[in-house]
Scaffold this motif. Sequence first.
Motif, short mmCIF file in Angstrom:
data_model
loop_
_atom_site.label_atom_id
_atom_site.label_comp_id
_atom_site.label_asym_id
_atom_site.label_seq_id
_atom_site.Cartn_x
_atom_site.Cartn_y
_atom_site.Cartn_z
N THR A 88 10.72 31.08 34.06
CA THR A 88 11.89 30.35 33.52
C THR A 88 12.75 31.23 33.51
O THR A 88 12.76 31.87 33.08
CB THR A 88 10.91 30.29 32.28
N ASN B 281 18.36 25.20 31.52
CA ASN B 281 16.90 25.73 31.76
C ASN B 281 16.33 24.94 32.90
O ASN B 281 16.69 24.23 33.76
CB ASN B 281 15.94 25.41 30.56
N ALA B 282 15.49 25.98 33.70
CA ALA B 282 14.44 26.16 34.54
C ALA B 282 13.39 26.87 34.51
O ALA B 282 12.73 27.87 33.78
CB ALA B 282 15.99 26.51 35.74
N ARG B 283 12.69 26.14 35.80
CA ARG B 283 11.18 26.20 35.75
C ARG B 283 10.05 26.04 36.54
O ARG B 283 10.72 25.82 37.89
CB ARG B 283 10.14 25.32 34.49
N GLY C 93 14.73 21.23 36.42
CA GLY C 93 15.69 22.58 35.22
C GLY C 93 16.83 21.07 34.70
O GLY C 93 16.87 20.01 35.31
#
Length: 540
Positions: A243, A269-271, A307
């Motif tokens: 993350t 944000n990124a996952r 993201g």
Amino acid sequence: MLKDADATAIYSSRGATGVILITTKSGRSGKTKIDFEIYSGIGKVANRVDMLNPAQYSELRREAFANDGVAPDATTAPDLFEWGNKATDWQKKLIGETASHTDVKLSVSGGNERTSFLISGTYRYESSVMIGDNDYDRAAAHFNINHRSKDDRFVLTAVANYSTDNNNTPYTSLGYYYNFSPNYPMYADNGDLYWYGTMINPLALPSQKYNSKTNNLIGNVTAKYTILEGLDAKVNLGYTYKTMDQLQIFPEKSLNPATSAGSYSYFGNARSTSYVIEPQLTYTRNLWGGVLSALLGGTWQDNQLKGNQLEGKGYSNDGLLESMMAASTLTVRRATDRLYTYQSVFGRLNYVWKDKYLLNLTYRRDGSSRFGPGNRFGDFGAIGAGWIISNEPFLKESLPCMNFTKLRMSYVITGNDQCDDYAYLDSRDSNSYPYDGISGLSPTRLINDTFKWEENRKLEVGLELGFLDSRILLKTDYYFNRSSNQLINFSLSSQTGFTSYRANFPAEVENTGWEFDLNATVIQQHALRWESGLNLTIPK
């Protein structure tokens, strides 16, 4: 990089551009052992660039205007008419801080002859020589366990790594402004930062906060079971979860009023999630005076990335810049949702006869979601052969000083799928020009579902020689590589609506060359060992 063509074949598309093999630390059987380390230090900029003082700077500026035949005035040269002679050492001001760093490591290991373990943790903190809040800290934990059953038929290895980063390093290095005008005023008469025209004030940059927080979890479990003598079943399970959350704020006081429309913030944000499953069967038996080894396996890999990047504007107070909810306008600048799937089946036969003659055969069928229907699967393989001449009686008798001689040759075909996900599809994106209050769509990529796997063909011939009990080793290799169907972006005239599209390059790229590697053990005593190496590459 995998130099040997036959070694590359077992990885195929995942080894076409090189392979990185990582071996993590593991515990050892014995009494429980605790290790602790701590290290700390400081740092400063050791050398600075010698700069002109205001008088020298003004003289140089006036000379430049004279050479151009232009008379300076307050508009074209404020540094000569408005800023005065008060000097600022920008290097000392911006990058004159004292940096510090600290590393702490703690590990516990132990076990018995059947089970061993290792648990360790690390922490690192470091600051910067730049002014402002630029610290960085990282913490990580590692766990490893190895277990073997009493009958040695079952072996289990489990590894888990977790790390978290908190990074406040600014996106712009203040060292870039070392050559700013020495008499540029830092502050206006009212105490606020001084601004002139569209110029920037370097002192405003530290208040433009940047923060990135990253969490990374990597887990791997390998289980092996001996079904029958010579027949082993093995499975490798891998999981990765990562993350990242980013924040970048631009307070009003850090922006030039002449060019700014107000404070704003960026949020990101990124996952990322990845699964790997690799089952394998291996079989080994003595056959016809030699040893036959067979491997049958498969790979299933799934990578998913999601993201968003957002921009917030219209804040009532700069103290709320870290909140998305406080923005009167929140715009999605970019959204990402990608899925990559890779599947493969492979097999390998290895036969060694009388410890002198070697033969390897490898075959893979790889599938990738990055290609269109009908082109997703590719067939690749390799053949390799070797002859350990030093095990022949005639060589042992004629050249006793040469204790090792090996001649080998291999030929491999590998594939490469390193291109963007969904590149074979046409795509659309929401545009920023709404019609009647409704956002529309505009094309962003041209469809082409005909491109396929890139192919790399490699032929290699090598000779290895060992002298004086292998204290002198000489390796000579000749390689011949050809790459075809390369995945590139073909240029298009912008009148078509696109500047490029993804396709296979119809030409072949050829690389050949010689590689020589000489290693020698000069001294080998109980307490002293001296090794020297020399290598030469002649590429074409």
